[in-house]
Design a protein around this motif. Structure first.
Motif, mmCIF file in Angstrom:
data_model
loop_
_atom_site.group_PDB
_atom_site.id
_atom_site.type_symbol
_atom_site.label_atom_id
_atom_site.label_comp_id
_atom_site.label_asym_id
_atom_site.label_seq_id
_atom_site.Cartn_x
_atom_site.Cartn_y
_atom_site.Cartn_z
ATOM 1 N N GLN A 124 0.825 -1.218 0.000
ATOM 2 C CA GLN A 124 0.000 0.000 0.000
ATOM 3 C C GLN A 124 0.859 1.268 0.000
ATOM 4 O O GLN A 124 0.631 2.204 0.753
ATOM 5 C CB GLN A 124 -0.950 0.013 1.200
ATOM 6 N N SER A 302 -5.557 1.943 -2.785
ATOM 7 C CA SER A 302 -6.603 1.135 -2.165
ATOM 8 C C SER A 302 -6.187 -0.329 -2.095
ATOM 9 O O SER A 302 -5.776 -0.916 -3.093
ATOM 10 C CB SER A 302 -7.902 1.263 -2.980
ATOM 11 N N LYS A 303 -6.291 -0.934 -0.916
ATOM 12 C CA LYS A 303 -5.848 -2.315 -0.746
ATOM 13 C C LYS A 303 -6.575 -3.293 -1.669
ATOM 14 O O LYS A 303 -5.922 -4.112 -2.341
ATOM 15 C CB LYS A 303 -6.018 -2.744 0.712
ATOM 16 N N PRO A 304 -7.905 -3.259 -1.767
ATOM 17 C CA PRO A 304 -8.570 -4.184 -2.694
ATOM 18 C C PRO A 304 -8.163 -3.972 -4.145
ATOM 19 O O PRO A 304 -7.962 -4.940 -4.892
ATOM 20 C CB PRO A 304 -10.061 -3.884 -2.487
ATOM 21 N N LEU A 305 -8.013 -2.711 -4.559
ATOM 22 C CA LEU A 305 -7.600 -2.442 -5.934
ATOM 23 C C LEU A 305 -6.150 -2.858 -6.165
ATOM 24 O O LEU A 305 -5.798 -3.370 -7.232
ATOM 25 C CB LEU A 305 -7.789 -0.962 -6.258
ATOM 26 N N GLN A 307 -4.552 -5.308 -4.687
ATOM 27 C CA GLN A 307 -4.523 -6.766 -4.796
ATOM 28 C C GLN A 307 -5.089 -7.233 -6.138
ATOM 29 O O GLN A 307 -4.630 -8.238 -6.708
ATOM 30 C CB GLN A 307 -5.301 -7.391 -3.640
ATOM 31 N N ALA A 308 -6.075 -6.506 -6.651
ATOM 32 C CA ALA A 308 -6.648 -6.869 -7.948
ATOM 33 C C ALA A 308 -5.659 -6.626 -9.086
ATOM 34 O O ALA A 308 -5.681 -7.335 -10.100
ATOM 35 C CB ALA A 308 -7.928 -6.064 -8.188
#
Length: 331
Positions: A124, A302-305, A307-308
């Protein structure tokens, strides 16, 4: 053999080389009093003093240029750039000077300099602090580029780098600093240009380096358990020079290849490996070579983005399922 972290292996090797050779010195931002952003140089200023552990201003072009000049005069600087994302500020010093002086001076002036720098995403740290830029330097004649994936390789490759008479870019993935592994004692070195088959297999070869090798090993064990697939994992370790022989021998055995890398796919290290195998092992390939890499976007905060966008185990599993020998998949 002692089991230590990747971080400790780097620290211990730097200390041992400082003790061995008085011409070795460390230079970089906050490596002395602050002991480095990732504490690789902890305690070294106190032991060796400010002439050997040199803190610098925030000026990568300045201290890389200084180190290049010191190397020309016979010293052996080990430069720490806080993150590979800042290396662009020293591109001229590295690419136009350090990489070319030995050649342009007719072999009379070697440049025994190491540039250590961490990189990689998943922390991040956003788009300008999460890149893998090694392909920039692997493209340049006159530079050597290495990327260890284990504490043992960190020790062996760093020691070799410090003793080499050419400029070496030494890559450290941020996700590796805390991993542990056995490290050989004594004067342990690993030659450049020598990949390692870290897991034997017969059905498919996964070629990788740095942190992606650790992920490839986990996936290979899982695929063997769940699908009875025998996956060979080759850690190239040395990006320049590249070990063609080990890669080709693996393809001759498995006849299938996936290149798994943490950087972007286009024009990357995987593209060079795929071209090498196509040129030198085409008759041994039963399927096209696959490349598995990260999504080609600036890495989101953004953590979810994030990782995606990053490649990982799931993307490698999907590639293996697509490329795996049909005799195994239909069994």
């Amino acid at each position: 053999m002692a089991e230590i972290t990747f971080r400790q292996a780097l620290h211990d090797t730097l200390r041992e080389e400082l003790l061995r050779d008085e011409n070795v010195f460390l230079i970089g931002e906050e490596i002395g009093q602050f002991e480095g952003s990732y504490k690789i140089t902890a305690g070294l200023l106190k032991e060796f003093g400010p002439r050997r552990i040199v803190d610098t201003p925030i000026a990568e072009n300045g201290f890389v240029g200084l180190a290049t000049g010191a190397a020309m005069l016979g010293l052996r600087p080990v430069v720490e750039i806080m993150t590979i994302n800042f290396i662009a500020l020293a591109m001229d010093e590295i690419v136009n000077h350090a990489a070319k002086i030995f050649y342009m001076f007719g072999g009379q002036c070697p440049i025994p300099m190491v540039i250590r720098t961490p990189g990689g995403g998943g922390q991040q740290l956003s788009a300008t602090h999460s890149q893998n830029l090694e392909v920039w330097f692997a493209h340049i004649p006159g530079l050597k580029v290495v990327a260890p994936s284990t504490p043992a390789d960190a020790k062996g490759l760093l020691r070799t780098a410090i003793r080499d008479n050419n400029p070496v870019l030494f890559l450290e993935n941020l996700g590796l600093y805390n991993i542990k592994g056995e490290v050989p004692d004594g004067d342990y070195t690993i030659p450049f240009g020598k990949a390692q088959v870290v897991r034997e297999g017969t059905d498919l070869t996964v070629i990788s380096y740095s942190r992606m090798t650790a992920i490839a090993m986990e996936v290979a064990r899982r695929m063997e358990k769940e699908k009875q697939l025998s996956i060979e994992v080759v850690d190239i370790r040395s990006l320049r020079p590249l070990d063609h022989e080990t890669l080709i021998n693996s393809i001759k055995k498995t006849n299938r290849a996936i290149v798994f890398e943490g950087d972007w796919r286009s024009y990357g290290i995987g593209a060079e490996i795929a071209a090498t195998l196509q040129e030198e092992a085409f008759d041994d390939l039963d399927t096209p070579i696959k490349r598995v890499a990260s999504v080609e976007v600036p890495l989101p905060y953004s953590k979810p983005l994030e990782q995606a966008a990053l490649t990982g185990a799931q993307q490698l599993i999907e590639a293996i399922n697509d490329l795996a020998p049909r005799r195994r998949r239909s069994a």
